[in-house]
Design an enzyme around this catalytic site. Structure first.
Site, PDB file in Angstrom:
ATOM      1  CB  ILE A   1      -2.638   5.166  -1.270  1.00  0.00           C
ATOM      2  CG1 ILE A   1      -3.539   6.016  -0.374  1.00  0.00           C
ATOM      3  CG2 ILE A   1      -1.336   4.858  -0.550  1.00  0.00           C
ATOM      4  CD1 ILE A   1      -4.197   5.238   0.751  1.00  0.00           C
TER       5      ILE A   1
ATOM      6  CG  PHE B   1      -5.752   9.992   1.155  1.00  0.00           C
ATOM      7  CD1 PHE B   1      -5.384   8.753   1.665  1.00  0.00           C
ATOM      8  CD2 PHE B   1      -5.747  11.093   2.005  1.00  0.00           C
ATOM      9  CE1 PHE B   1      -5.023   8.609   2.990  1.00  0.00           C
ATOM     10  CE2 PHE B   1      -5.382  10.955   3.342  1.00  0.00           C
ATOM     11  CZ  PHE B   1      -5.024   9.717   3.837  1.00  0.00           C
ATOM     12  CB  CYS B   2      -9.622   5.924  -1.067  1.00  0.00           C
ATOM     13  SG  CYS B   2      -9.989   6.257  -2.799  1.00  0.00           S
ATOM     14  CB  THR B   3      -6.750   1.700  -1.643  1.00  0.00           C
ATOM     15  OG1 THR B   3      -7.057   1.550  -0.263  1.00  0.00           O
ATOM     16  CG2 THR B   3      -5.616   0.758  -2.021  1.00  0.00           C
TER      17      THR B   3
END
Length: 313
Positions: free
Chosen positions: A210, A181-183
């Site tokens: 996120i 996952f990332c922003t």
């Protein structure tokens, strides 16, 4: 152009081949300036990435323009709001990559991991067969991450491939699936593509990143712990995409907490506990002068524009 609160913030990206990104830049920048949009957009031969903010109608005009570009009809956009304009100016920059990984053979258009809806994410990452990796930079992970996620402790996304190759065996021991996952989702397009190129088939990533998770999942059902760093003047957001309480160190562009600001190493605009040993006395003297000029500008009611960070995500 005067905007009313709240201001619409749009985080967007699209991997698509642009034969001539420079030809796209001028008209796009002109439109953003005409309708009063601020933020940063990155253009490369592999597509477009960035975050912009402004009035809702102005944002829609810019998004319509972008969606008319080759391959951008299904542009991925995540919306949030801000009480004040979170950017000082508008930039449209030409880059080699819209998110810099430094692996020229990686092409998310050819192969990526499986997208996982935010409402299905908790079940995936709490499965003991799943390895969960936070693909963001160390200072981002420090303010918040998913419970149980591995922190690569990387200073930039360029370091991710080497980190994974060096630790692959220990990371994958006893695991059948990898979830990342990332922003906003863009780094995972490349990180999952990279893992698949390394021969790992069961690779997943959080759809919308996120930001979408914090928007859609109620706090009482959440496995997220902390705030999420964003690359604008809001600094961090929480569940419901409400603005957090972190400030930004103007010297290193990292988030600073109330505890950080209580440290002897914190001097507004000059240093924080994370960068105090990374900068020279000469650099800190320049930062101090910049801070003085900004304070003078504020007293005059002017806007003194300092350096602003580029968004990877």
């Amino acid at each position: 152009m005067t905007e009313t609160s709240p201001i619409t913030v749009a985080a967007l990206y699209q991997f698509t081949p642009f034969d001539d990104p420079a030809a796209i830049r001028g008209p796009l920048l002109a439109l953003c300036e005409e309708v009063g949009i601020k933020g940063t957009l990155l253009l490369a031969k592999e597509g477009i990435n960035g975050t912009i903010a402004g009035g809702e109608n102005a944002i829609q005009q810019v998004l319509e323009h972008i969606r008319a570009l080759p391959g951008c009809a299904t542009l991925d956009v995540k919306f949030s709001t801000a009480d004040e304009m979170p950017f000082h100016r508008m930039k449209v920059r030409l880059k080699r990559e819209i998110v810099t990984m430094g692996e020229p053979d990686i092409d998310p258009r050819a192969s990526v991991g499986r997208y996982v809806d935010p409402h299905e994410w908790n079940a995936l990452i709490t499965d003991p067969d799943t390895l969960v990796i936070d693909t963001r930079n160390d200072y981002e992970v420090a303010v918040g991450t998913f419970k149980g996620a591995v922190d690569p402790h990387t200073a930039s996304f360029r370091e991710f491939p080497q980190w994974f190759r060096e630790h692959r065996e220990e990371l994958l021991e006893g695991k059948k699936k990898v979830a990342m996952f990332c922003t906003g989702g863009i780094r995972c397009e490349k990180s999952t593509s990279f893992l698949r190129s390394e021969g790992i088939d069961e690779v997943y990533h959080l759809k919308g990143g996120i930001l979408r998770y914090l928007e859609e999942i109620p706090q009482e059902e959440s496995t997220w712990d902390g705030d999420c760093f964003v690359f604008d003047e809001r600094v961090t957001v929480r569940h419901g995409l409400e603005q957090g309480e972190y400030d930004l160190c103007r010297a290193c562009r990292r988030p600073v907490s109330a505890q950080d600001k209580a440290s002897d190493a914190y001097v507004e605009g000059v240093s924080c506990p994370r960068c105090i040993n990374e900068r020279s006395d000469e650099q800190r003297a320049r930062y101090a002068e910049r801070q003085r000029q900004e304070e003078l500008a504020r007293r005059r009611g002017d806007l003194h524009v300092g350096a602003a960070p580029d968004s990877d995500d």
